[in-house]
Design a protein around this motif. Structure first.
Motif, mmCIF file in Angstrom:
data_model
loop_
_atom_site.group_PDB
_atom_site.id
_atom_site.type_symbol
_atom_site.label_atom_id
_atom_site.label_comp_id
_atom_site.label_asym_id
_atom_site.label_seq_id
_atom_site.Cartn_x
_atom_site.Cartn_y
_atom_site.Cartn_z
ATOM 1 N N ARG A 229 1.071 -1.226 -0.262
ATOM 2 C CA ARG A 229 -0.034 0.102 0.234
ATOM 3 C C ARG A 229 0.799 1.215 -0.316
ATOM 4 N NH1 ARG A 229 -5.316 0.612 0.959
ATOM 5 N NH2 ARG A 229 -6.812 -1.786 1.993
ATOM 6 N N GLU A 230 1.864 1.127 0.895
ATOM 7 C CA GLU A 230 3.300 2.078 0.773
ATOM 8 C C GLU A 230 3.224 2.857 -0.591
ATOM 9 O OE1 GLU A 230 5.745 1.351 4.100
ATOM 10 O OE2 GLU A 230 4.642 1.994 4.724
ATOM 11 N N ARG A 231 3.523 2.076 -1.719
ATOM 12 C CA ARG A 231 3.977 2.313 -2.691
ATOM 13 C C ARG A 231 2.577 2.580 -3.768
ATOM 14 N NH1 ARG A 231 8.527 -1.599 -4.995
ATOM 15 N NH2 ARG A 231 9.389 0.433 -6.457
ATOM 16 N N MET A 232 1.527 2.348 -3.235
ATOM 17 C CA MET A 232 0.734 2.934 -4.200
ATOM 18 C C MET A 232 0.566 4.303 -4.686
ATOM 19 S SD MET A 232 -3.804 2.710 -3.003
ATOM 20 C CE MET A 232 -3.083 1.026 -2.235
ATOM 21 N N GLU A 233 0.975 4.989 -4.097
ATOM 22 C CA GLU A 233 1.531 6.356 -5.313
ATOM 23 C C GLU A 233 1.812 6.468 -6.344
ATOM 24 O OE1 GLU A 233 2.052 11.344 -3.922
ATOM 25 O OE2 GLU A 233 0.980 9.682 -1.982
ATOM 26 N N GLU A 234 2.954 5.690 -5.623
ATOM 27 C CA GLU A 234 4.594 5.759 -6.673
ATOM 28 C C GLU A 234 4.596 4.804 -7.896
ATOM 29 O OE1 GLU A 234 8.975 4.204 -6.303
ATOM 30 O OE2 GLU A 234 7.773 2.970 -4.658
#
Length: 277
Positions: free
Chosen positions: A79-84
């Motif tokens: 989830r932490e990489r979603m924006e990336e």
């Protein structure tokens, strides 16, 4: 790059981001002891699509990342990489502008080649990307179309942003994708024009005075009150942030709106063109 006045859009390599995410996804899947098919069943995607995500060949949508994080017990790592990953769906030169656009409280757009991406139908967008030279591969076309349509979620945002467009008449007379596609595009323009927060104006071909001869641009106002001008040309772009530079674009846009047809006159012209297709 002259960062004193203009920031050139870009950012990390999209392919590198997708490959890195894909490897991470595969590692979590294997730790969980799931096959691609099994992960697909839990997330709503086919095994072939999971393979494409893991190999960095397709951009995983946010809903897949959220479901995969839960199904694989990744504890928020995916989830932490979603924006990336989401940024990777856009060409490098547009990524910074896309972030600003998505959160803007006001957008004011001047276009002279094609209908703006925020207003495009899926068929029109696909036709535009298929005309790019050098040619884009099929996966890239599909990704770019999907990304363009996702940008249109701004129309459903709360609070509603104020959005205006000044578009050259010739854009509506150029049947990109053929007459059927153009007809659908004109119909969509009329629907967008009914939105209370959207105004569309047409710059007539017959105008002898024109403030936008230097080319298209977009004015963006952020929630914090920052005003930015975005200019794009042949795979390069600039975000103008200095007040003097932005003021020049604001002056141009104000004059363009005065020179263009009124919103009501513009809709009448689009309706007439629609009747001719």
């Amino acid at each position: 790059m002259d960062v004193g006045d203009d920031a050139v859009s870009g950012g990390e390599d999209a392919g590198g981001v997708l490959v890195s995410f894909g490897r991470q996804l595969k590692r979590f899947r294997e730790w969980k002891g799931l096959s691609r098919g099994e992960l697909g069943e839990r997330t709503g995607y086919s095994a072939a699509t999971i393979a494409s995500f893991e190999q960095g060949r397709r951009i995983p949508p946010a809903r897949f990342i959220a479901r995969a994080d839960e199904a694989l017990g990744a504890h928020g790592v995916l989830r932490e990489r979603m924006e990336e990953v989401e940024r990777a769906q856009y060409p490098a030169f547009f990524r910074s502008a896309a972030q600003l656009e998505a959160k803007a409280v006001a957008l004011h757009v001047y276009d002279n080649h094609v209908v703006n991406g925020l207003l495009q139908t899926e068929e029109y967008a696909e036709a535009v990307f298929r005309m790019r030279r050098p040619l884009l591969d099929e996966d890239t076309v599909a990704q770019r179309v999907a990304a363009r349509l996702r940008r249109q979620e701004i129309f459903a945002r709360t609070p509603m942003p104020t959005i205006s467009f000044v578009i050259e008449e010739v854009v509506f007379r150029r049947p990109i994708g053929g007459e059927r596609v153009m007809r659908g595009q004109l119909e969509q323009l009329l629907l967008h024009a009914q939105r209370r927060n959207v105004e569309i104006q047409v710059m007539p071909i017959v105008r002898s005075e024109h403030a936008g001869l230097a080319g298209p641009f977009t004015l963006i106002e952020s929630m914090e009150g920052r005003r930015i001008a975005y200019v794009e040309a042949h795979k390069e772009s600039r975000l103008h942030t200095q007040r003097n530079s932005v003021r020049e674009f604001e002056e141009q846009y104000g004059i363009l709106r005065a020179q263009a047809l009124t919103p009501r006159e513009s809709l009448t012209l689009v309706e007439r063109l629609l009747g001719d297709t």
